[in-house]
Design a protein around this motif. Structure first.
Motif, PDB file in Angstrom:
ATOM      1  N   PRO A 205      38.032  40.822  29.356  1.00 30.63           N
ATOM      2  CA  PRO A 205      37.120  41.957  29.580  1.00 30.63           C
ATOM      3  C   PRO A 205      37.853  43.292  29.455  1.00 30.63           C
ATOM      4  O   PRO A 205      39.055  43.391  29.724  1.00 30.63           O
ATOM      5  CB  PRO A 205      36.636  41.739  31.021  1.00 30.63           C
ATOM      6  CG  PRO A 205      36.927  40.310  31.324  1.00 30.63           C
ATOM      7  CD  PRO A 205      38.140  39.951  30.533  1.00 30.63           C
ATOM      8  N   LEU A 206      37.116  44.325  29.074  1.00 30.83           N
ATOM      9  CA  LEU A 206      37.682  45.662  28.986  1.00 30.83           C
ATOM     10  C   LEU A 206      37.866  46.245  30.382  1.00 30.83           C
ATOM     11  O   LEU A 206      37.041  46.033  31.279  1.00 30.83           O
ATOM     12  CB  LEU A 206      36.770  46.582  28.164  1.00 30.83           C
ATOM     13  CG  LEU A 206      36.579  46.208  26.697  1.00 30.83           C
ATOM     14  CD1 LEU A 206      35.604  47.177  26.044  1.00 30.83           C
ATOM     15  CD2 LEU A 206      37.903  46.199  25.961  1.00 30.83           C
ATOM     16  N   THR A 207      38.949  47.004  30.537  1.00 29.25           N
ATOM     17  CA  THR A 207      39.217  47.681  31.802  1.00 29.25           C
ATOM     18  C   THR A 207      40.151  48.852  31.542  1.00 29.25           C
ATOM     19  O   THR A 207      40.493  49.145  30.390  1.00 29.25           O
ATOM     20  CB  THR A 207      39.807  46.716  32.847  1.00 29.25           C
ATOM     21  OG1 THR A 207      39.888  47.389  34.109  1.00 29.25           O
ATOM     22  CG2 THR A 207      41.191  46.223  32.429  1.00 29.25           C
ATOM     23  N   LEU A 208      40.573  49.536  32.603  1.00 32.51           N
ATOM     24  CA  LEU A 208      41.511  50.643  32.458  1.00 32.51           C
ATOM     25  C   LEU A 208      42.939  50.137  32.331  1.00 32.51           C
ATOM     26  O   LEU A 208      43.321  49.145  32.965  1.00 32.51           O
ATOM     27  CB  LEU A 208      41.441  51.567  33.674  1.00 32.51           C
ATOM     28  CG  LEU A 208      40.174  52.396  33.874  1.00 32.51           C
ATOM     29  CD1 LEU A 208      40.295  53.178  35.176  1.00 32.51           C
ATOM     30  CD2 LEU A 208      39.952  53.347  32.714  1.00 32.51           C
ATOM     31  N   ASN A 209      43.743  50.824  31.531  1.00 32.21           N
ATOM     32  CA  ASN A 209      45.169  50.535  31.422  1.00 32.21           C
ATOM     33  C   ASN A 209      45.941  51.842  31.547  1.00 32.21           C
ATOM     34  O   ASN A 209      45.590  52.851  30.927  1.00 32.21           O
ATOM     35  CB  ASN A 209      45.475  49.865  30.090  1.00 32.21           C
ATOM     36  CG  ASN A 209      44.984  48.429  30.051  1.00 32.21           C
ATOM     37  OD1 ASN A 209      45.684  47.504  30.437  1.00 32.21           O
ATOM     38  ND2 ASN A 209      43.751  48.234  29.586  1.00 32.21           N
ATOM     39  N   HIS A 210      46.999  51.812  32.326  1.00 37.50           N
ATOM     40  CA  HIS A 210      47.734  53.018  32.687  1.00 37.50           C
ATOM     41  C   HIS A 210      48.363  53.711  31.489  1.00 37.50           C
ATOM     42  O   HIS A 210      48.295  54.927  31.335  1.00 37.50           O
ATOM     43  CB  HIS A 210      48.805  52.656  33.721  1.00 37.50           C
ATOM     44  CG  HIS A 210      49.583  53.822  34.243  1.00 37.50           C
ATOM     45  ND1 HIS A 210      50.649  54.379  33.563  1.00 37.50           N
ATOM     46  CD2 HIS A 210      49.459  54.551  35.382  1.00 37.50           C
ATOM     47  CE1 HIS A 210      51.141  55.393  34.254  1.00 37.50           C
ATOM     48  NE2 HIS A 210      50.434  55.519  35.366  1.00 37.50           N
ATOM     49  N   GLY A 211      49.023  52.957  30.618  1.00 37.34           N
ATOM     50  CA  GLY A 211      49.678  53.522  29.449  1.00 37.34           C
ATOM     51  C   GLY A 211      51.179  53.642  29.591  1.00 37.34           C
ATOM     52  O   GLY A 211      51.921  53.539  28.620  1.00 37.34           O
ATOM     53  N   ASP A 212      51.676  53.878  30.819  1.00 40.24           N
ATOM     54  CA  ASP A 212      53.119  53.999  31.051  1.00 40.24           C
ATOM     55  C   ASP A 212      53.451  53.410  32.414  1.00 40.24           C
ATOM     56  O   ASP A 212      54.064  54.056  33.265  1.00 40.24           O
ATOM     57  CB  ASP A 212      53.539  55.468  30.964  1.00 40.24           C
ATOM     58  CG  ASP A 212      55.055  55.644  30.922  1.00 40.24           C
ATOM     59  OD1 ASP A 212      55.767  54.662  30.640  1.00 40.24           O
ATOM     60  OD2 ASP A 212      55.533  56.766  31.176  1.00 40.24           O
ATOM     61  N   LEU A 213      53.057  52.169  32.605  1.00 34.53           N
ATOM     62  CA  LEU A 213      53.224  51.510  33.900  1.00 34.53           C
ATOM     63  C   LEU A 213      54.683  51.107  34.100  1.00 34.53           C
ATOM     64  O   LEU A 213      55.213  50.265  33.383  1.00 34.53           O
ATOM     65  CB  LEU A 213      52.336  50.263  33.969  1.00 34.53           C
ATOM     66  CG  LEU A 213      52.336  49.528  35.306  1.00 34.53           C
ATOM     67  CD1 LEU A 213      51.588  50.340  36.358  1.00 34.53           C
ATOM     68  CD2 LEU A 213      51.702  48.138  35.161  1.00 34.53           C
ATOM     69  N   ARG A 214      55.327  51.715  35.079  1.00 33.86           N
ATOM     70  CA  ARG A 214      56.719  51.412  35.420  1.00 33.86           C
ATOM     71  C   ARG A 214      56.988  51.958  36.814  1.00 33.86           C
ATOM     72  O   ARG A 214      56.288  52.872  37.274  1.00 33.86           O
ATOM     73  CB  ARG A 214      57.687  51.998  34.396  1.00 33.86           C
ATOM     74  CG  ARG A 214      57.519  53.472  34.125  1.00 33.86           C
ATOM     75  CD  ARG A 214      58.247  53.923  32.879  1.00 33.86           C
ATOM     76  NE  ARG A 214      58.008  55.337  32.617  1.00 33.86           N
ATOM     77  CZ  ARG A 214      58.785  56.333  33.058  1.00 33.86           C
ATOM     78  NH1 ARG A 214      59.872  56.053  33.791  1.00 33.86           N
ATOM     79  NH2 ARG A 214      58.507  57.581  32.780  1.00 33.86           N
TER      80      ARG A 214
END
Length: 424
Positions: A205-214
């Protein structure tokens, strides 16, 4: 220190005056300046009863060409108030974002395991909740997964060392023309494999993704909550797109999810625990089944890492150029490691890829693939000879000699092995 006159901050003084209306700071300090944003830390003395205690906020100034980033962050912070720092004020058209300090401890890669686990669980809970928020997902850019391998190929094409009309560059800006051309040549044989690898992610499913998760983009607040910061590169796609940042790449977590002997051997490592905590939180929240996640997360991580590499094209920055170069090269290397690991399950593909690596002089990669094949096929003597050649090119003459001696012992009439041994 009084801050009545902010004129010494030049073009940023208007933004600081704007921020002072929401947060009456006494001191200001620039803590970072890059193509993607400039950030100031704002301090003011504590109120009566909290003598000596400073209150802090952070003002981020985002360039106009990244229009909408500030507004999206504000929307996310409002929706996920317990997991994202409070936005005190936002001027989206100007790209000004004033956020309250989280009041806790910013994490790093050496933070205690329980804090890192709290971080990925908080992130997974955001993704579980976001899945059902259609309005929020509609306001965030969606990733076209299957276009990513071809876009990466285009990114490595010659030229693009100067920013175009949109302020974008290609990989040669960071890697140099020769470096980008080398990556391009190695990549051309893997575009189809990468596309096939990414495809299973479409099932999630589609959801939010941070982009720079660390870890440096997360903190544990004073009350024990894990909070996540810097959502500038947030996107919509399957869970797992940003997970590579927790592992320095996607090869290791892909192996951990493979169910292989190597995965079982690493089951007690901190990385394995982090991955299990992330998966378990998604499963418990009803995002997807464990089986679906184990099948599709490697695909999503691969797509996310390509997206991450491509994102640097937006940020030509002489001050941070070499740091970006190191990060980009590390992720590209990890991507090829992943591809090489995947082809090891097909002997025909391995031999084809080894021949290509031999042709272009990528001897370290040829050596790694051949070592794997020798372990799988210990009676295949021509593999030993071929591995010996790769070892010689990598400067490991001692191992090369041992390999050839093994061949001549098992096959005394092997002319190629004797010739190679004579050369050595």
């Amino acid at each position: 220190m009084g801050m009545r006159d902010l004129s010494k901050f030049g073009n940023d003084s208007k933004a600081l005056e704007w921020a002072r209306k929401a947060f009456a700071f006494d001191h200001v300090e620039m803590i970072s300046q890059a193509t993607w944003a400039t950030t100031y830390r704002l301090d003011k003395a504590g109120s009566q009863g909290a003598k000596g205690l400073k209150q802090q906020a952070y003002l981020k100034l985002i360039p106009p060409r990244f229009n909408g980033v500030a507004g999206r962050t504000h929307q996310l912070a409002t929706t996920f108030a317990s997991q994202i720092p409070l936005v005190m004020a936002c001027e989206d058209q100007q790209g000004w974002l004033l956020s309250a300090d989280h009041g806790g401890t910013t994490l790093d890669y050496e933070s205690p395991d329980d804090q890192l686990l709290a971080m990925v669980r908080a992130y997974a809970r955001i993704q579980v909740m976001a899945r059902h928020d259609a309005d929020l997902l509609a306001a965030v850019p969606k990733v076209d997964l299957l276009s990513l391998p071809q876009r990466l190929l285009d990114f490595m094409q010659p030229g693009g060392t100067q920013p175009d009309a949109n302020g974008h560059v290609r990989a040669a800006y960071f890697l140099g023309e020769e470096g980008a051309s080398h990556v391009l040549r190695l990549l051309q044989g893997y575009v189809g494999l990468l596309t096939d690898t990414i495809r299973p992610a479409l099932a999630l499913p589609l959801t939010l993704n941070h982009g720079d998760l660390r870890p440096p983009n997360a903190a544990v607040a004073a009350d024990g909550r894990a909070v996540l910061m810097d959502w500038d590169d947030v996107s919509v796609g399957p869970a797992g797109l940003s997970l590579h940042g927790m592992f320095g790449g996607c090869t290791r977590p892909t192996i951990l999810l493979s169910g292989s002997a190597a995965a079982r051997a690493q089951a007690r490592t901190p990385g394995a625990k982090t991955l299990r905590a992330y998966v378990q939180t998604l499963v418990t929240g009803g995002y997807a089944s464990r089986q679906a996640l184990h099948q599709a997360l490697p695909a999503s991580m691969c797509a996310g890492m390509i997206k991450f590499i491509l994102s640097f094209g937006q940020f030509p920055d002489e001050n941070n150029k070499y740091d970006i170069q190191d990060t980009m090269q590390s992720r590209i290397t990890n991507l090829f490691d992943l591809c090489d690991w995947m082809v090891t399950r097909d002997a025909a593909l391995v031999r084809k890829r080894v021949a290509f690596y031999e042709e272009v002089g990528a001897w370290r990669r040829a050596q790694a693939l051949l070592q794997d094949q020798v372990a799988r096929n210990p009676l295949d003597l021509p593999l030993y000879t071929r591995l010996a050649v790769a070892c010689r090119h990598e400067g490991d003459d001692e191992l090369a000699e041992q390999l050839i001696e093994h061949v001549t012992k098992k096959s005394p009439r092997d002319a190629q092995a004797h010739a190679l041994l004579g050369e050595m």
